[in-house]
Design a protein around this motif. Structure first.
Motif, PDB file in Angstrom:
ATOM      1  N   THR A  39       0.489  -1.428  -0.250  1.00  0.00           N
ATOM      2  CA  THR A  39       0.079   0.196  -0.015  1.00  0.00           C
ATOM      3  C   THR A  39       0.516   1.040   0.202  1.00  0.00           C
ATOM      4  O   THR A  39       0.466   2.347  -0.390  1.00  0.00           O
ATOM      5  CB  THR A  39      -0.635  -0.243   1.320  1.00  0.00           C
ATOM      6  OG1 THR A  39      -1.754  -1.046   1.244  1.00  0.00           O
ATOM      7  CG2 THR A  39      -1.940   1.474   1.136  1.00  0.00           C
ATOM      8  N   ALA A  42       1.969   2.462  -3.325  1.00  0.00           N
ATOM      9  CA  ALA A  42       1.478   3.241  -3.761  1.00  0.00           C
ATOM     10  C   ALA A  42       1.696   5.566  -3.860  1.00  0.00           C
ATOM     11  O   ALA A  42       1.396   5.446  -4.850  1.00  0.00           O
ATOM     12  CB  ALA A  42      -0.639   3.019  -4.049  1.00  0.00           C
ATOM     13  N   SER A  45       3.467   5.108  -6.753  1.00  0.00           N
ATOM     14  CA  SER A  45       2.465   5.733  -8.511  1.00  0.00           C
ATOM     15  C   SER A  45       2.022   6.690  -8.151  1.00  0.00           C
ATOM     16  O   SER A  45       1.185   7.360  -9.147  1.00  0.00           O
ATOM     17  CB  SER A  45       1.856   4.333  -8.367  1.00  0.00           C
ATOM     18  OG  SER A  45       2.539   3.265  -8.371  1.00  0.00           O
ATOM     19  N   VAL A 345       2.751  -0.230  -9.906  1.00  0.00           N
ATOM     20  CA  VAL A 345       1.640  -1.006  -9.225  1.00  0.00           C
ATOM     21  C   VAL A 345       1.664  -3.005 -10.019  1.00  0.00           C
ATOM     22  O   VAL A 345       1.151  -3.734  -9.762  1.00  0.00           O
ATOM     23  CB  VAL A 345       0.989  -0.458 -10.310  1.00  0.00           C
ATOM     24  CG1 VAL A 345      -0.352  -1.423 -10.527  1.00  0.00           C
ATOM     25  CG2 VAL A 345       0.174   0.448  -9.832  1.00  0.00           C
TER      26      VAL A 345
END
Length: 385
Positions: A39, A42, A45, A345
């Protein structure tokens, strides 16, 4: 190379430090904010998505701004986002600050790339771009490991404070070193925005952007999860993560420097030689990760090859988008950050598979293989010279 180019590189150093430093901070962020490492990944990203969306959007909005004013606004917004990130205790807020910082970074880099191209003769874009990208590669050598050390000693928040502080001399350098002037599009009577956007219909430009995205996806996919490779794959202490990041940065600096001297006149050679080597290198790193000596050598080599190809592809985007003087930098920024968004991802999805922490390395090999197949198809259809 002109002095203003080095001042732009200083700002890129600060922003590159922020973009890459999460590779060494993810475990601490995850623990502190009570989320999983996947997580927390992320956040990389989020930054990349902000860059993808922000590059064309912000560049279009700021295309008639004076370049110095645009660059100064972007770097100050970037600094403010890091101050908020350093004090928040909420993961969603931290995620939001990464998007805001990315929008500012995207606007800055888009303007900086077009400014760089305008500062030198047309046949020296590659060398000028190598100087600008040196800010990013130096960030992986000094800034990112420095952030990892700060994170280890003082907590991950200290790294965000340090990036905010780095923006201040960069802002001063922009203010004193970049000529005020008018916006380039106004001053030269440049093409309309619609005309610049129409360049995206050119197959050679689209191909260069696609290849850049794929190579950068491979780079960021593995770099984001390099810390677990060092600690779990090789079984080394956490302090060795900084050493691995330094080696990756040193390799990237060497790669972009060498490629900068070839990308203007012999881009095909860089792609033909570097591409297959990069393809072999990622699975080799996965298979030899348990051997620290081989791990560190291959981290250096992969950093060099990744940035040699990535830098060459940025240069090709700028050449192919020559008819879009205010948007060319945005196209290059967006293309490479599509890869930076997709790569982590894809890499995160492999962590729960049989390869475990080495999954991202195998995924990077697959992404490079796809890039080479696309390049071969483009060459067969004469889209690549």
């Amino acid at each position: 190379m002109p002095l203003p180019l080095y001042l732009l590189a200083l700002a890129v150093f600060a922003m590159g430090t922020s973009e890459f430093m999460l590779a060494g901070l993810l475990p601490d962020i995850a623990s502190d904010l009570d989320v999983t490492v996947a997580t927390a990944g992320a956040l990389t990203s989020a930054f990349a998505i902000g860059m993808v969306v922000g590059a064309p959007l912000v560049a279009a909005l700021a295309r008639n701004w004076p370049r110095r004013a645009a660059l100064l606004v972007f770097v100050l917004v970037f600094a403010a986002a890091h101050v908020v990130a350093a004090v928040t205790t909420s993961f969603p807020t931290l995620f939001a600050t990464r998007v805001v910082a990315a929008l500012a970074n995207a606007g800055f880099l888009a303007v900086a790339l077009t400014t760089t191209a305008a500062l030198v003769p047309p046949d020296r874009k590659g060398r000028a771009l190598a100087v600008l990208l040196a800010g990013t590669t130096l960030a992986t050598i000094a800034g990112v490991p420095g952030g990892a050390v700060l994170g280890t000693w003082l907590g991950w928040r200290a790294a965000f404070w340090a990036v905010a502080a780095l923006c201040l001399p960069a802002a001063l350098g922009i203010l004193t070193g970049i000529p005020a002037g008018r916006a380039a599009n106004r001053a030269t009577g440049g093409p309309a925005l619609r005309s610049e956007l129409a360049r995206l219909a050119r197959p050679r430009l689209v191909l260069a952007m696609l290849l850049g995205a794929l190579v950068n996806a491979a780079t960021f996919g593995s770099l984001t999860f390099l810390a677990p490779v060092v600690t779990d794959g090789a079984g080394l202490d956490e302090s060795w993560v900084s050493a691995a990041l330094v080696l990756f940065g040193a390799g990237s600096f060497a790669g972009v420097t060498v490629a900068g001297r070839l990308s203007d006149r012999r881009p095909g050679t860089v792609l033909a030689v570097g591409g297959p080597l990069l393809l072999v290198g990622w699975p080799a790193l996965a298979m030899l990760a348990a051997e620290p000596g081989a791990l560190f050598v291959l981290v250096f080599v992969q950093g060099a090859l990744s940035f040699a190809l990535g830098g060459t592809l940025i240069t090709r985007v700028l050449y192919e988008a020559a008819g879009a003087p205010t948007m060319a930098g945005a196209y290059a920024t967006a293309a490479l950050n599509v890869g930076a968004a997709v790569g982590p991802v894809v890499a995160a999805a492999t962590l729960d598979g049989g390869a475990g922490t080495l999954g991202p390395l195998w995924a990077s090999g697959v992404l490079v293989a796809v890039a080479l197949l696309v390049a071969l198809a483009g060459r067969a259809s004469r889209m690549i010279a």
